[in-house]
Write an enzyme that holds these catalytic residues in place. Sequence first.
Site, PDB file in Angstrom:
ATOM      1  N   GLU A  36      35.113  11.114 -25.608  1.00 32.89           N
ATOM      2  CA  GLU A  36      33.785  10.787 -26.129  1.00 32.89           C
ATOM      3  C   GLU A  36      33.513  11.642 -27.366  1.00 32.89           C
ATOM      4  OE1 GLU A  36      30.732   9.611 -22.816  1.00 32.89           O
ATOM      5  OE2 GLU A  36      31.498  11.594 -22.347  1.00 32.89           O
ATOM      6  N   HIS A  43      31.001  17.347 -19.392  1.00 29.57           N
ATOM      7  CA  HIS A  43      30.342  16.445 -20.334  1.00 29.57           C
ATOM      8  C   HIS A  43      29.756  17.248 -21.496  1.00 29.57           C
ATOM      9  CE1 HIS A  43      27.512  13.543 -22.034  1.00 29.57           C
ATOM     10  NE2 HIS A  43      28.240  12.606 -21.452  1.00 29.57           N
ATOM     11  N   LYS A  47      23.780   9.506 -15.129  1.00 32.23           N
ATOM     12  CA  LYS A  47      23.148  10.741 -15.607  1.00 32.23           C
ATOM     13  C   LYS A  47      21.881  11.034 -14.784  1.00 32.23           C
ATOM     14  CE  LYS A  47      25.110  10.523 -20.241  1.00 32.23           C
ATOM     15  NZ  LYS A  47      24.888  10.800 -21.676  1.00 32.23           N
TER      16      LYS A  47
END
EC number: 5.3.1.1
Length: 289
Positions: A202, A127, A23
């Site tokens: 996720e 994401h 990240k």
Amino acid sequence: MASALAGPRFPPLPKTLLIISLKMYFTPSRTIDYIQGLLEPRNDIIRQENRSRLLLALIPDFLTIYPCSEAIKEFESNLAAPQDADTPPPLLLGAQDCFWDSLGPYTGEISPVCLRDMNVSIVELGHAERRAIFGETDQQVARKAAAAADQGLIPLVCIGEVSTLGPIVSEAIGRAVGECEAQIRPVLEALPRDAPVIFAYEPVWAIGKPQPARVDHVGAVVSGIRSVIERIDRHRKGEVRILYGGSAGPGLWGPGGLGKEVDGMFLGRFAHDIEGVRKVVREVEESLR
């Protein structure tokens, strides 16, 4: 003529994948120290005998892609045995995003052509943080995935439900699979059928939390996701892999863990130190015996 018409060549994918995203946590100097730690033989992270079955990939920030690429090339040049084209490299390099056009007047965006030229193999897309903060849509993620695949880059598409767990397990799993299907369908429809794709499941409610989602929940949702993929595109020739992310780390893969449920893990902050990575790698290697 045949070679001119051939599609992009993708890197081979072993049975199990461990992908680390940094990240925006590391400075450039820390990232370089980190990748050198991954590649250092004395740290025993990458074992030659397991490369055909276990793939490790690192996704740094954009500023450090080039030095990371150079570090990997130097490591490969020092290997005793020559590298076969069908053998996965010791460490794949990834990027945290790309644009949906190859080149053009897009200030601040990242070209998939440029990523390919810097030996990037995987592109993380969609994401939950980018969807929430920057308003990325499923359709934009699909366009980016298609642009990446066109350059021979493997899309790593993040999916996961926003809705939290409810008291009725079957309803929670059904909602999760339904939300994931809405994210998966545009990607599969945009990608060529021979292009590989990795989906990182996720649950949004598990990202950044002290504990990951329960193994039984992940297993049930991933089973539903596999059924969705089969229903949407049963004739797909490209490899499809499903990883688990969302507070994934050491202790999650071994007996009673995710080893039989998913094709690998998408690691975040729990892999920010070399010892954590080594623990996860050893857990996975035990399951490959």
